[in-house]
Motif scaffolding. Structure first.
Motif, PDB file in Angstrom:
ATOM      1  N   ASN A  10       0.917  -1.078   0.121  1.00 16.69           N
ATOM      2  CA  ASN A  10      -0.266   0.110  -0.146  1.00 16.69           C
ATOM      3  C   ASN A  10       0.803   1.275   0.210  1.00 16.69           C
ATOM      4  OD1 ASN A  10      -2.666  -1.300   0.370  1.00 16.69           O
ATOM      5  ND2 ASN A  10      -1.981  -1.810   2.141  1.00 16.69           N
ATOM      6  N   GLY A  11       0.303   2.052  -0.827  1.00 14.91           N
ATOM      7  CA  GLY A  11       1.288   3.405  -0.741  1.00 14.91           C
ATOM      8  C   GLY A  11       0.321   4.710  -0.948  1.00 14.91           C
ATOM      9  N   ARG A  12       0.889   5.822  -0.697  1.00 13.65           N
ATOM     10  CA  ARG A  12       0.046   7.045  -0.472  1.00 13.65           C
ATOM     11  C   ARG A  12       0.869   8.356  -0.984  1.00 13.65           C
ATOM     12  NH1 ARG A  12      -0.938  10.251   4.779  1.00 13.65           N
ATOM     13  NH2 ARG A  12      -2.927  11.321   4.335  1.00 13.65           N
ATOM     14  N   LEU A  13       0.465   8.967  -1.597  1.00 15.64           N
ATOM     15  CA  LEU A  13       1.070  10.472  -1.868  1.00 15.64           C
ATOM     16  C   LEU A  13       0.352  11.489  -1.202  1.00 15.64           C
ATOM     17  CD1 LEU A  13       2.152  10.491  -5.743  1.00 15.64           C
ATOM     18  CD2 LEU A  13       3.733  10.260  -3.709  1.00 15.64           C
ATOM     19  N   TYR A  14       0.846  12.108  -0.461  1.00 18.26           N
ATOM     20  CA  TYR A  14      -0.045  13.207   0.142  1.00 18.26           C
ATOM     21  C   TYR A  14       0.805  14.576  -0.040  1.00 18.26           C
ATOM     22  CZ  TYR A  14      -2.573  15.277   3.778  1.00 18.26           C
ATOM     23  OH  TYR A  14      -3.747  16.092   4.598  1.00 18.26           O
ATOM     24  N   GLY A  15       0.237  15.433  -0.649  1.00 17.41           N
ATOM     25  CA  GLY A  15       1.005  16.746  -0.619  1.00 17.41           C
ATOM     26  C   GLY A  15      -0.074  18.249  -0.415  1.00 17.41           C
ATOM     27  N   PRO A  16       0.173  18.616   0.657  1.00 14.06           N
ATOM     28  CA  PRO A  16      -0.760  20.147   0.871  1.00 14.06           C
ATOM     29  C   PRO A  16      -0.158  21.059   0.245  1.00 14.06           C
ATOM     30  CG  PRO A  16       0.431  19.230   2.862  1.00 14.06           C
ATOM     31  CD  PRO A  16       0.769  18.402   1.924  1.00 14.06           C
ATOM     32  N   TYR A  17      -0.785  21.896  -0.176  1.00 12.90           N
ATOM     33  CA  TYR A  17      -0.300  23.184  -1.066  1.00 12.90           C
ATOM     34  C   TYR A  17      -1.331  24.280  -0.853  1.00 12.90           C
ATOM     35  CZ  TYR A  17      -3.096  21.775  -5.204  1.00 12.90           C
ATOM     36  OH  TYR A  17      -3.925  21.242  -5.983  1.00 12.90           O
ATOM     37  N   HIS A  18      -0.899  25.482  -1.412  1.00 10.18           N
ATOM     38  CA  HIS A  18      -1.794  26.487  -1.382  1.00 10.18           C
ATOM     39  C   HIS A  18      -1.768  27.118  -3.109  1.00 10.18           C
ATOM     40  CE1 HIS A  18      -3.785  30.260   0.151  1.00 10.18           C
ATOM     41  NE2 HIS A  18      -3.173  30.882  -0.813  1.00 10.18           N
ATOM     42  N   ASN A  19      -2.833  27.264  -3.432  1.00  7.84           N
ATOM     43  CA  ASN A  19      -3.056  27.873  -4.654  1.00  7.84           C
ATOM     44  C   ASN A  19      -3.416  29.079  -4.939  1.00  7.84           C
ATOM     45  OD1 ASN A  19      -5.622  27.197  -7.008  1.00  7.84           O
ATOM     46  ND2 ASN A  19      -3.661  27.814  -7.606  1.00  7.84           N
ATOM     47  N   TRP A  20      -2.722  30.321  -5.593  1.00  3.76           N
ATOM     48  CA  TRP A  20      -3.246  31.534  -5.597  1.00  3.76           C
ATOM     49  C   TRP A  20      -4.018  31.668  -7.057  1.00  3.76           C
ATOM     50  CZ3 TRP A  20      -3.853  34.542  -1.884  1.00  3.76           C
ATOM     51  CH2 TRP A  20      -2.856  34.550  -0.742  1.00  3.76           C
TER      52      TRP A  20
ATOM     53  N   THR B  96       3.468  11.541   3.924  1.00  2.98           N
ATOM     54  CA  THR B  96       2.814  12.183   4.880  1.00  2.98           C
ATOM     55  C   THR B  96       2.494  13.567   4.650  1.00  2.98           C
ATOM     56  OG1 THR B  96       5.043  12.791   5.772  1.00  2.98           O
ATOM     57  CG2 THR B  96       3.951  10.864   6.479  1.00  2.98           C
ATOM     58  N   GLY B  97       3.077  14.290   3.543  1.00  2.00           N
ATOM     59  CA  GLY B  97       3.139  15.598   3.490  1.00  2.00           C
ATOM     60  C   GLY B  97       3.644  16.510   4.524  1.00  2.00           C
ATOM     61  N   GLN B  98       4.457  15.844   5.470  1.00  2.00           N
ATOM     62  CA  GLN B  98       5.091  16.613   6.205  1.00  2.00           C
ATOM     63  C   GLN B  98       6.676  16.612   5.920  1.00  2.00           C
ATOM     64  OE1 GLN B  98       3.597  17.838   9.016  1.00  2.00           O
ATOM     65  NE2 GLN B  98       1.645  16.960   7.900  1.00  2.00           N
ATOM     66  N   LEU B  99       7.346  17.598   6.577  1.00  2.00           N
ATOM     67  CA  LEU B  99       8.903  17.845   6.216  1.00  2.00           C
ATOM     68  C   LEU B  99       9.586  16.692   6.681  1.00  2.00           C
ATOM     69  CD1 LEU B  99       9.376  21.615   6.100  1.00  2.00           C
ATOM     70  CD2 LEU B  99       9.159  19.968   4.132  1.00  2.00           C
ATOM     71  N   ARG B 100      10.707  16.339   6.249  1.00  2.00           N
ATOM     72  CA  ARG B 100      11.475  15.125   6.878  1.00  2.00           C
ATOM     73  C   ARG B 100      12.314  15.835   7.743  1.00  2.00           C
ATOM     74  NH1 ARG B 100      12.504  12.449   1.921  1.00  2.00           N
ATOM     75  NH2 ARG B 100      11.119  10.451   1.762  1.00  2.00           N
ATOM     76  N   PRO B 101      12.584  15.437   9.224  1.00  2.00           N
ATOM     77  CA  PRO B 101      13.414  16.166   9.991  1.00  2.00           C
ATOM     78  C   PRO B 101      15.039  16.160   9.327  1.00  2.00           C
ATOM     79  CG  PRO B 101      12.772  14.034  10.884  1.00  2.00           C
ATOM     80  CD  PRO B 101      12.053  14.435   9.649  1.00  2.00           C
ATOM     81  N   GLU B 102      15.668  17.221   9.393  1.00  2.00           N
ATOM     82  CA  GLU B 102      16.850  17.488   8.736  1.00  2.00           C
ATOM     83  C   GLU B 102      17.978  17.922   9.767  1.00  2.00           C
ATOM     84  OE1 GLU B 102      17.781  20.685   8.301  1.00  2.00           O
ATOM     85  OE2 GLU B 102      15.658  21.359   8.637  1.00  2.00           O
ATOM     86  N   PRO B 103      19.208  17.877   9.741  1.00  2.00           N
ATOM     87  CA  PRO B 103      19.938  16.862   8.686  1.00  2.00           C
ATOM     88  C   PRO B 103      19.818  15.574   8.886  1.00  2.00           C
ATOM     89  CG  PRO B 103      21.422  17.566  10.205  1.00  2.00           C
ATOM     90  CD  PRO B 103      20.049  18.224  10.749  1.00  2.00           C
ATOM     91  N   TYR B 104      19.729  14.682   7.854  1.00  2.00           N
ATOM     92  CA  TYR B 104      20.210  13.362   7.748  1.00  2.00           C
ATOM     93  C   TYR B 104      21.148  12.937   6.681  1.00  2.00           C
ATOM     94  CZ  TYR B 104      16.371  13.080   4.045  1.00  2.00           C
ATOM     95  OH  TYR B 104      15.839  13.296   2.815  1.00  2.00           O
ATOM     96  N   ILE B 105      21.611  11.759   6.997  1.00  2.00           N
ATOM     97  CA  ILE B 105      22.669  11.115   6.003  1.00  2.00           C
ATOM     98  C   ILE B 105      22.293  10.319   5.293  1.00  2.00           C
ATOM     99  CG2 ILE B 105      24.864  10.313   5.925  1.00  2.00           C
ATOM    100  CD1 ILE B 105      25.813  12.064   7.811  1.00  2.00           C
TER     101      ILE B 105
END
Lengths: 151, 162
Positions: A10-20, B96-105
């Motif tokens: 199972n996979g998922r793409l999730y991308g929140p964004y703001h659109n002007w 997840t849409g969240q930023l990965r904690p950085e830095p990482y290697i």
């Protein structure tokens, strides 16, 4: 031992964004939200009326600055019924639902929107439809709640 | 006044859920990782190179590789550091849409059985001045209850002292 082969991942793409929306579409959505008006615009060079409005005519590349108020009634030029649920965020509502392309009277382009208050099997290309506005308008395309048959 | 018109926009979310069939080779590899916490490889009967993760056909000599368990063998999970990059730019995790904690290697490892593998280095090995080619590394595997059958069942690689 039971075969541990994993059949499905199972996979998922999730991308929140703001659109002007930009200047032209912002005006379209302001009028829709504040006054319940559907505004298109007309190319001064070739005369085409666009809905949604555009800043530049895709046909003759002229800048467009003439706004036209369009009626909420138009003609259905294409439709589909969506049964497949693929996202909680990217679909306007839970399937099944009908989507149509509506050419409002006086416009030269079609607007894609929901079709409701009609049975799926009674939808016909060429039927007259009219916009039903939302009560609580927020400045997005669902300020038109849906289109319904117009008799 | 044109310059004072309210500009509108919208918060949106792009979300796509999907499922993919892993197939008999990668599926078995992921299943072994989940059940045993061990990486398995297959040796190509044509050219002798090690394929990890196992593939149905060798990409070099086009020989079909055998099905598990024929020609398959478990890897030690140990190797040496070959190369690495330190990622300091915050990037979005597409799951997840969240930023990965950085830095990482992110490291490239030559496993002891003779196959290259890439994965993260652990949080205790962020000090870049310690890193050098040839350092001994070891895979750190998640607890059985946390494993789901993805490559992230390997938490990271850690550097073995000395």
């Amino acid at each position: 031992m039971v075969d541990p082969t994993i059949q499905i991942v199972n996979g998922r793409l999730y991308g929140p964004y703001h659109n002007w929306y930009g200047a032209v579409a912002s005006r379209f959505f302001r009028e829709l939200r504040d006054n319940g008006l559907i505004l298109g615009n007309r190319c001064g060079s070739c005369g085409k009326v666009f809905l949604p409005p555009r800043s530049v005519c895709p046909g003759c590349l002229s800048d467009i600055d003439e706004w036209v108020e369009l009626p909420s009634i138009g003609t259905l030029t294409a439709y589909t019924v969506v049964y497949y649920s693929y996202s909680d965020h990217c679909q306007p509502k839970q399937p099944p639902y009908a989507l149509g392309i509506i050419r409002l009277d006086g416009a030269d382009t079609g607007l894609c929107h929901l079709l409701e208050e009609v049975k799926f099997e009674e939808i016909r290309i060429g039927m007259k439809v009219e916009a039903v506005f939302s009560r609580n308008r927020k400045g997005n395309i669902l300020d038109i709640a849906y289109f319904k048959p117009s008799f | 006044m044109k310059g004072q018109e309210e500009l509108l926009g919208q918060e949106r979310v792009l979300e796509v859920r999907f499922r993919w069939a892993a197939g008999p080779y990668l599926g078995r590899f992921l299943g072994q990782l989940k059940e045993e916490g061990v990486l398995w490889a297959v040796r190509c009967s044509g050219c002798g190179r090690i394929l990890m993760p196992p593939r149905i056909v060798c990409a070099v000599c086009y020989t079909e590789t055998p099905m598990f368990p024929n020609g398959w063998f478990p890897l030690s999970g140990r190797g040496t550091l070959v190369d690495w990059e330190r990622i300091i730019y915050p990037q979005m995790d597409p799951e997840t849409g969240q930023l990965r904690p950085e830095p990482y290697i992110h490291g490239t490892f030559m496993l002891d059985e003779g196959v290259l593998f890439t994965h993260y280095l652990g949080p205790e090995d962020l000090e870049e001045s310690r890193l050098r080619e040839g350092l001994k590394v070891e895979a750190v595997i998640k607890d059985p209850r946390e494993r789901v059958g993805k490559l992230t069942d390997i938490k990271y690689f850690r550097i073995l002292e000395g």
